[in-house]
Enzyme design. Structure first.
Site, PDB file in Angstrom:
ATOM      1  N   TYR A   1       0.668  -1.233  -0.144  1.00 32.24           N
ATOM      2  CA  TYR A   1       0.031  -0.094   0.092  1.00 32.24           C
ATOM      3  C   TYR A   1       0.621   1.256   0.018  1.00 32.24           C
ATOM      4  O   TYR A   1       2.012   1.181  -0.035  1.00 32.24           O
ATOM      5  CB  TYR A   1      -1.113  -0.233   1.016  1.00 32.24           C
ATOM      6  CG  TYR A   1      -0.638   0.070   2.421  1.00 32.24           C
ATOM      7  CD1 TYR A   1       0.662   0.359   2.958  1.00 32.24           C
ATOM      8  CD2 TYR A   1      -1.846  -0.579   3.216  1.00 32.24           C
ATOM      9  CE1 TYR A   1       0.805   0.155   4.578  1.00 32.24           C
ATOM     10  CE2 TYR A   1      -1.478  -0.584   4.617  1.00 32.24           C
ATOM     11  CZ  TYR A   1      -0.341  -0.052   5.127  1.00 32.24           C
ATOM     12  OH  TYR A   1      -0.233  -0.320   6.530  1.00 32.24           O
ATOM     13  N   GLU A   2       0.160   2.514  -0.197  1.00 28.81           N
ATOM     14  CA  GLU A   2       0.883   3.595  -0.338  1.00 28.81           C
ATOM     15  C   GLU A   2       2.055   3.629  -1.412  1.00 28.81           C
ATOM     16  O   GLU A   2       2.796   4.261  -1.321  1.00 28.81           O
ATOM     17  CB  GLU A   2       1.534   4.040   1.157  1.00 28.81           C
ATOM     18  CG  GLU A   2       1.900   5.556   1.387  1.00 28.81           C
ATOM     19  CD  GLU A   2       0.961   6.387   1.174  1.00 28.81           C
ATOM     20  OE1 GLU A   2      -0.322   5.945   1.744  1.00 28.81           O
ATOM     21  OE2 GLU A   2       0.846   7.399   0.628  1.00 28.81           O
TER      22      GLU A   2
END
Lengths: 591, 591
Positions: free
Chosen positions: A434-435
């Site tokens: 993620y990110e």
């Protein structure tokens, strides 16, 4: 069963001995003396060990549930969140104008390690709120800030980030969520967002969603994306909660880990939303927070490795199995502890050298963010922008690898959930995704950051390493550190040179090597950290009353990193220099 | 949702084009022509795709349950196991005297890949039975073989291996389970065993446990361990089932993966057991099967990587996200498929090069086992003994790494259980731990196998590589393969030399480098496989009607391995040569 103790001594060493924070010329740092940070870390360690950590396994086992549209968090989460809130932990670095304590970002970071290591899934409810807080703080109007921030600072209202859609992950330009302007200046938001961490839950009165959407009639693709504040409950002018907004949870995802965090599919059905920042400039608003958010994810990576390492070490000292080949170390017992075996030590040293190096790297990065924000230092901003994909990508890859290694020390017990090691691995895994998945970080680094501002920041980075090496070149004690660092830095420069020469002709020459470059640069950064820590420890050893055991262990660990980890740069350079041909050779259909 | 197709074309290539099995002078190989193996693999592929694979996710989700002493397997497992049994898959390489089909071990191996890739947890019920079958087959009396084997060949009765106890894992000498001799020649077995895969379940009439225990009055430690047959139900002289034996399931473990397999705590309470082989020679009996069992675990490692790779590839071709930097490849669509991106290709090529190389390596190893067993070739036995820890340790480490990489291709979806990628990672993880944790494999390799028979086998291994290189040294087409292989082999020899010189003075000099050595040797083995496959493909390309696309992809993948993976030997050599000092520097208390 697993335990967690905040590594306050090591944190203090990094903050004060290595980084010398209280004497840095950054507004707000003058108050950060050793006693002050020590007291905060001590208290953070307490809430981590006593409240968050006991909820870690509960959260993993129970997960979150969705019933009749209501999300329930695991047993004890609500009470734990109240304690986090009541202890003032959620407002640490927030603006005093909205009820925050105004501490620098470095304090948010070191406390963040402790909270994240003890319970990553739980801490994300606060972490996401902090991200949303920052976005509104930077891009909101005064009115918006007055309306939303005070309750977000206390986490009475929590926040979320809504970017991904089923068909639009990395490529956000394809998003379909739309925003229709209304006469009163608000917008009606409709669409579906997925993978929304902390998307809904029962621990706060309201959830403030930041949602990327396209205003009809705007530019195509990523340039037509705007950012909106969309609350779960509308808020009346007097600050009281109004009616429910058109926001609902479609589903909670079953995930590999971070079960304690509710990862939601969010449905927006003509939900009332308020433009945050300028229309069609939503991505710019997102990018402002990205260095912070990505540094936070890098931190999660090594924080999971830290808690896993603590437990692997305890197990290696405790578990009796086999004998030291050079002679029994526990002759009266049935066997020697695992830690006598060289390969177990290799494994533990890899973990230790990574975690402590990563901590120094991230804390250093946090001071750059403070310097950029508080001292408006453009060079610091440029440097942290350059290093952000390295912090995110390298530290989460290695964090997962090291958590896996820690699990390995447990042998069969490592695979049994009851012993806790599996959770660290499963939780750590998401940080690589993620990110911005780590491949995207590598692309950002090589395709964007290297050349940013004419390559100014990467040159400054190399210059910094060079001056360090020059400064200590005649210091005999430092020879074992300066040499390898110089060598690794040369490898990295050679890779950069290769990209410049070949990438012009063929962008794939650079992009095929981007992942290796990210890892190389990670090693160089950790090499720099270890060289600096070795120097700091050597100096400290000369003082009266020095903590010899701690400092000598620090130097020994630095030597380990230089000998066994840093030279990986050569392998990565070799791969990069073989060029793009072997990577690109096959037609898609020939795989 | 995930799919699995048996890679029969690649398997046939390895079996016939690379290894030329049907012309090898091993009894039983003369029947293994292309049509014959093709027909078997085709059928194995069918049952895998149609029966086992659909049960894979069910098994993961439901797991096994223990209620009132009875273990229940997931829905559909019983029916699936009946189909496996009815199709004759469990008797493939078993002795015809006991109802087996008498095929060579190589056929058990290639079918094993297909079954394991499609459902690792399920296939273990059969795999463990096969291990127990082999132990009884090699060490049992005629009477024991007549009594136990026929029903194990059909898997009407399944088998288990009972080694570990709570305080005795790798160090089996500490085990406490005891065997008390009875007047009728049987023994009463009492004690607790843990981590017993397929320990109990509802898919067979009886479970035949092979249990290590100490006969009272025997030698201390590992030399006093004997092996016993302990059935769940006693068996009458006419072969019918008698009363329940003193064996019960204490608990089913909650694990990170392989949920479909029941991992049991087994309690033995004066259970009737029958000595298998010689008393106090239980470990020897175990060791006979170890090469087979460890090769089987190495196979599990790359089999999980294979199924993960198949799905990652499909996703990369299907998922549209971003644009090729060198120009749109899917200009009419909203974005290009993931596979256009160099870093996605790097990831996929790593997986492909590993899985195909590992397959060749394991199949080659299986032919050595056949040569050792069927042709009583001591050199083949020595070589496979040497390579066994490499197959087990290297292929399971890399298998897990590659499954993780495959998961990464999916971005956020990779973390969601529904998409299936998490399971491959979680299942693959155990292979690094059981059947001797990988650190123990490295120790076995460096501490035992290198010096076995005066170093004869490792010298033969180097000799084999040298002759390959010499044979092809003037072949221009092979220059890109012979060079890197030679280089990597030299690195490995240098490491071996270092161990010889330094290890004499200080055993830790060798043991600190054991893990790196295991990985180096793994790379050299895969390098040899890729060089051989490249040569095979080049020759095949010269023939009429050659499958050009397949063969050219093979050569391109070989080039990739040589360029991007094989040179890792240099990094490992460098680490080894830094010596044991940095690994051993810290006192246990100073970590």
């Amino acid at each position: 069963m697993p335990t967690y103790t905040a590594p306050t001594k090591d944190m203090q060493f990094v903050l004060h001995d290595v980084l010398g924070i209280s004497s840095q010329d950054i507004p707000g740092y003058e108050d950060l003396d050793r006693d002050f940070t020590g007291a905060i870390l001590e208290e953070a360690g307490k809430i981590a060990s006593e409240v968050l950590f006991p909820l870690n396994e509960v959260g993993d086992r129970q997960g979150c549930t969705l019933e009749n549209g209501v999300v329930r968090t695991p047993e004890g989460f609500k009470e734990g969140f109240d304690q986090l809130r009541d202890g003032g932990w959620t407002s640490l670095d927030c603006d005093p104008e909205y009820g925050g304590q105004g501490l620098p970002y470095i304090m948010y970071t070191c406390v963040g390690e402790v909270l994240s290591a003890s319970n990553m899934a739980f801490n994300m409810y606060y972490g996401l709120t902090h991200g949303a807080y920052s976005a509104i703080h930077v891009h909101g109007t005064d009115e918006q800030k007055q309306k939303w921030l005070p309750k977000m600072v206390t986490c009475e209202w929590t926040g979320t980030m809504n970017l991904t859609e089923p068909h639009a992950g990395t490529d956000l330009g394809m998003m379909r969520t739309k925003a229709v302007p209304q006469e009163d200046g608000s917008y009606k938001i409709s669409g579906q967002k997925i993978f929304i961490s902390a998307g809904d839950h029962d621990m706060s009165e309201n959830v403030i969603h930041l949602v990327l959407a396209k205003i009809q009639g705007g530019p195509d693709g990523i340039k037509g994306v705007s950012l909106f504040i969309v609350p779960k409950f509308k808020v009346n002018d007097d600050g009281s909660l109004g009616p429910r907004n058109g926001v609902s949870v479609g589903k909670i995802e079953e995930k590999m880990g971070i079960h304690g965090n509710s990862t939601c599919v969010m449905n927006y059905d003509e939900a009332e939303g308020y433009l945050l920042g300028t229309e069609h400039k939503g991505m710019r608003a997102m990018f402002t927070m990205m260095n912070e958010a990505r540094l936070g994810v890098g931190l999660q990576g090594y924080a999971q490795a830290e808690v896993a390492y603590q437990n692997a070490l305890a197990y290696a000292v405790d578990r009796l199995q086999g004998r030291d080949v050079t002679g029994a170390k526990n002759p009266d017992g049935p066997a020697d502890p695992l830690i006598v075996h060289p390969d177990i030590r290799r494994n533990l040293m890899d973990q230790k050298a990574f975690v402590e190096g990563a901590r120094a790297f991230v804390f250093w990065g946090a001071t750059m963010i403070d310097r950029a924000m508080r001292a408006e230092d453009k060079d610091a901003d440029g440097l942290i922008s350059l290093l952000t994909p390295v912090i995110k990508g390298f530290l989460t890859d290695k964090g997962y690898e090291m958590a896996t290694n820690a699990q390995q020390v447990y042998g069969g017990h490592g695979y049994i959930e009851e012993w806790g090691m599996s959770q660290y691995v499963r939780d750590a895994r998401i940080a690589m995704i993620y990110e911005g998945a780590n491949g995207v970080q590598a692309l950002d680094l090589v395709g964007r950051k290297l050349a940013q501002d004419g390559g100014k920041h990467v040159m400054a980075f190399f210059e910094m390493i060079k001056s360090f090496c020059t400064e200590h070149k005649d210091d005999e004690d430092m020879a074992g550190f300066v040499g390898p660092l110089k060598e690794a830095s040369k490898d990295l420069q050679a890779a950069g040179m290769y990209f410049m020469q070949e990438g012009m002709k063929n962008p794939n020459a650079a992009l095929s090597g981007s992942y290796d470059f990210m890892h190389m640069m990670g090693h160089v950064c950790l090499g720099l950290m270890w060289a600096r820590m070795a120097k700091t420890a050597q100096d400290a050893l000369k003082q009266d009353g020095a903590d010899r055991d701690f400092l000598e262990a620090k130097i020994a660990t630095a030597r380990y990193y230089m000998a066994r980890q840093l030279p990986a740069t050569k392998m990565h350079l070799g791969r990069i220099q073989t060029g793009p041909e072997t990577v690109m050779a096959l037609e898609s259909t020939a795989f």
